[in-house]
Design an enzyme around this catalytic site. Structure first.
Site, PDB file in Angstrom:
ATOM      1  N   HIS A 192      -5.347 -14.795 -14.037  1.00 47.22           N
ATOM      2  CA  HIS A 192      -5.479 -14.559 -12.600  1.00 47.22           C
ATOM      3  C   HIS A 192      -5.182 -13.091 -12.308  1.00 47.22           C
ATOM      4  CE1 HIS A 192      -4.798 -19.100 -12.098  1.00 47.22           C
ATOM      5  NE2 HIS A 192      -6.084 -18.824 -11.965  1.00 47.22           N
ATOM      6  N   ALA A 193      -6.152 -12.452 -11.656  1.00 45.96           N
ATOM      7  CA  ALA A 193      -6.142 -10.994 -11.525  1.00 45.96           C
ATOM      8  C   ALA A 193      -4.897 -10.441 -10.840  1.00 45.96           C
ATOM      9  CB  ALA A 193      -7.396 -10.562 -10.773  1.00 45.96           C
ATOM     10  N   ARG A 194      -4.450 -11.100  -9.767  1.00 46.77           N
ATOM     11  CA  ARG A 194      -3.381 -10.517  -8.948  1.00 46.77           C
ATOM     12  C   ARG A 194      -1.985 -10.717  -9.511  1.00 46.77           C
ATOM     13  NH1 ARG A 194      -4.710 -14.926  -4.319  1.00 46.77           N
ATOM     14  NH2 ARG A 194      -3.934 -16.779  -5.379  1.00 46.77           N
ATOM     15  N   GLU A 195      -1.858 -11.470 -10.592  1.00 42.50           N
ATOM     16  CA  GLU A 195      -0.532 -11.777 -11.138  1.00 42.50           C
ATOM     17  C   GLU A 195      -0.104 -10.665 -12.101  1.00 42.50           C
ATOM     18  OE1 GLU A 195      -1.127 -15.808 -12.591  1.00 42.50           O
ATOM     19  OE2 GLU A 195      -1.827 -16.452 -10.606  1.00 42.50           O
TER      20      GLU A 195
ATOM     21  N   ARG B  62      -8.093 -13.105  -7.221  1.00 35.24           N
ATOM     22  CA  ARG B  62      -7.594 -14.057  -8.237  1.00 35.24           C
ATOM     23  C   ARG B  62      -8.602 -14.327  -9.352  1.00 35.24           C
ATOM     24  NH1 ARG B  62      -4.513 -19.023  -8.682  1.00 35.24           N
ATOM     25  NH2 ARG B  62      -5.735 -20.826  -9.319  1.00 35.24           N
TER      26      ARG B  62
ATOM     27  N   ASN C 244      -9.017 -20.425 -14.720  1.00 35.86           N
ATOM     28  CA  ASN C 244      -8.111 -21.522 -15.080  1.00 35.86           C
ATOM     29  C   ASN C 244      -8.593 -22.872 -14.520  1.00 35.86           C
ATOM     30  OD1 ASN C 244      -5.888 -22.125 -16.701  1.00 35.86           O
ATOM     31  ND2 ASN C 244      -4.492 -22.252 -14.934  1.00 35.86           N
ATOM     32  N   ARG C 245      -9.873 -22.913 -14.143  1.00 33.26           N
ATOM     33  CA  ARG C 245     -10.543 -24.165 -13.776  1.00 33.26           C
ATOM     34  C   ARG C 245     -11.861 -24.314 -14.539  1.00 33.26           C
ATOM     35  NH1 ARG C 245      -6.352 -23.719 -11.806  1.00 33.26           N
ATOM     36  NH2 ARG C 245      -5.596 -24.280  -9.718  1.00 33.26           N
TER      37      ARG C 245
ATOM     38  N   HIS D 285       1.435 -16.804 -16.378  1.00 32.32           N
ATOM     39  CA  HIS D 285       1.038 -16.663 -14.969  1.00 32.32           C
ATOM     40  C   HIS D 285       2.247 -16.240 -14.130  1.00 32.32           C
ATOM     41  CE1 HIS D 285      -2.894 -18.973 -14.897  1.00 32.32           C
ATOM     42  NE2 HIS D 285      -2.454 -19.243 -16.117  1.00 32.32           N
TER      43      HIS D 285
ATOM     44  N   TYR E 197       1.284 -28.807  -9.579  1.00 29.01           N
ATOM     45  CA  TYR E 197       0.253 -29.626  -8.920  1.00 29.01           C
ATOM     46  C   TYR E 197      -0.830 -29.886  -9.954  1.00 29.01           C
ATOM     47  CZ  TYR E 197      -1.138 -24.698  -8.133  1.00 29.01           C
ATOM     48  OH  TYR E 197      -1.388 -23.363  -8.289  1.00 29.01           O
TER      49      TYR E 197
ATOM     50  N   GLU F 107       5.067 -19.787 -15.489  1.00 31.47           N
ATOM     51  CA  GLU F 107       4.953 -19.135 -14.181  1.00 31.47           C
ATOM     52  C   GLU F 107       6.192 -18.251 -14.068  1.00 31.47           C
ATOM     53  OE1 GLU F 107       2.466 -19.312 -12.060  1.00 31.47           O
ATOM     54  OE2 GLU F 107       1.415 -21.184 -12.502  1.00 31.47           O
TER      55      GLU F 107
HETATM   56  O1  0X9 Z   1      -3.246 -22.785 -10.114  1.00 34.95           O
HETATM   57  C1  0X9 Z   1      -3.042 -22.358 -11.250  1.00 34.95           C
HETATM   58  O2  0X9 Z   1      -3.928 -22.161 -12.071  1.00 34.95           O
HETATM   59  C2  0X9 Z   1      -1.599 -22.068 -11.698  1.00 34.95           C
HETATM   60  N1  0X9 Z   1      -0.814 -21.501 -10.657  1.00 34.95           N
HETATM   61  S1  0X9 Z   1      -1.104 -19.955 -10.183  1.00 34.95           S
HETATM   62  O3  0X9 Z   1      -0.318 -19.698  -8.995  1.00 34.95           O
HETATM   63  N2  0X9 Z   1      -0.601 -18.959 -11.315  1.00 34.95           N
HETATM   64  O4  0X9 Z   1      -2.505 -19.792  -9.986  1.00 34.95           O
HETATM   65  C3  0X9 Z   1      -0.943 -23.378 -12.050  1.00 34.95           C
HETATM   66  C4  0X9 Z   1      -1.503 -23.971 -13.242  1.00 34.95           C
HETATM   67  C5  0X9 Z   1      -0.901 -25.295 -13.460  1.00 34.95           C
HETATM   68  N3  0X9 Z   1      -1.791 -26.021 -14.245  1.00 34.95           N
HETATM   69  C6  0X9 Z   1      -1.729 -25.954 -15.577  1.00 34.95           C
HETATM   70  N4  0X9 Z   1      -0.718 -25.464 -16.162  1.00 34.95           N
HETATM   71  N5  0X9 Z   1      -2.733 -26.446 -16.209  1.00 34.95           N
HETATM   72 ZN    ZN Z   2      -2.088 -17.904 -12.265  1.00 37.45          ZN
END
Ligand code: 0X9
Ligand code: ZN
Length: 307
Positions: free
Chosen positions: A66-69, A124, A141-142, A194, A246, A268
């Protein structure tokens, strides 16, 4: 480019020069591996850190999906220095580098990272344009090929959690997946860095079901957090991703796990929201020092549990 500093946020050109310098100044320990280009054509480079040329057990770690992290790439750079400078003066690091290989990708989403420096600090996703929409960017990350575009993910290109045209449609995702697949025999652990929330997460994220070795992953996380918090008492929590932060689908850690990499974690880093993605540079040093302790704990565990 600017002068590289470990306690500042570095722009992409500076990180690129830094990586070349690490490889040339520490050619006994660091090699650069080109894993392919980003959407905008920037080369993605993995730093292979380790003493042996043999394919022993390995740990893959990425920063900056994620770019902003920004604290995330800062940590990967810090950790590489920790390894190369510790090799000659620290027995624990020497043992790790003698028996383990670290594959470290300091910025996975380079195009997005560049965009946060030039256009929009809060960007992001990556920077590939969507079809039939004026919006840009897939959430990398999706985009991995595991329960793709299901829970905690969106097929709407204008959202922050857009899953992309198809599973692993994005260059950045494909390059990482191909690299991991081509080293699957050796890679025992996958760690994705992250920010923010101060958590150590592990599979699953796409379902509330518990992963087969969930108990072990919880124990490792607990040990890593106890190391981490020994320095500055930073409070971390841990648990299966879906229930602890989540649910998400198509995430890198679940994908690595689905390929048989049993030790799969998402960190995180700081903070818990006060400054969030805009973590001040004054916190880089402490954040990187404490996180280093946690990663070393996991590395030691992986080393003693792989043959
Ligand atoms: O949403 C995300 O991808 C992660 N949070 S962030 O604020 N860094 O964007 C959480 C990822 C949680 N899911 C997994 N670990 N798979
Ligand atoms: Zn992230």
């Amino acid at each position: 480019s600017q002068k590289h500093k470990y306690n500042k946020y570095n722009d992409w050109d500076t990180i690129t020069d830094w990586a070349s310098k690490m490889a040339s100044e520490h050619s006994d320990l660091v090699r650069l591996i080109d894993i392919g280009n980003t959407y905008e054509g920037r080369p993605m480079t993995v730093l292979r850190v380790g003493q042996s040329n043999a394919e022993g057990p390995a740990i893959f770690m990425d920063c900056g999906i994620h770019a902003r992290e920004w604290i995330s790439p800062a940590f990967c750079q810090w950790f590489v220095r920790e390894l190369v400078s510790g090799y000659s003066k620290n027995e624990e690091i020497k043992k790790l580098l003698t028996n383990l290989t670290f594959y470290i990708l300091p910025v996975l989403n380079i195009d997005g990272y560049v965009y946060t420096w030039t256009e929009d600090r809060m960007w992001r996703k990556n920077r590939s344009p969507a079809e039939d929409s004026d919006c840009f960017g897939t959430d990398l990350n999706r985009n991995f090929n595991v329960s793709w575009c299901d829970i905690g993910s969106s097929d709407e290109p204008c959202t922050e959690i857009y899953c992309g045209k198809s599973a692993q449609s994005e260059e950045e995702t494909k390059n990482v997946a191909n690299f991991i697949l081509s080293h699957l025999k050796s890679i025992k652990a996958y760690i994705s860095i992250h920010a923010f929330s101060q958590m150590i997460l592990y599979p699953y994220s796409y379902t509330y079901e518990l992963a087969p070795n969930s108990k072990e992953l919880g124990e490792i996380s607990k040990g890593a957090i106890s190391e981490l918090s020994s320095l500055y008492k930073t409070k971390y929590v841990y648990g299966p991703s879906a229930s602890t932060i989540y649910p998400t689908s198509g995430s890198s850690d679940d994908w690595a796990y689905s390929q048989g990499i049993q030790y799969s974690f998402t960190f995180e880093l700081r903070d818990t929201g006060k400054r969030g993605f805009l973590l001040p540079e004054s916190q880089i040093r402490a954040t990187c020092k404490e996180t280093t302790l946690a990663i070393k704990y996991i590395a030691n565990y992986v080393l003693s549990h792989s043959s």
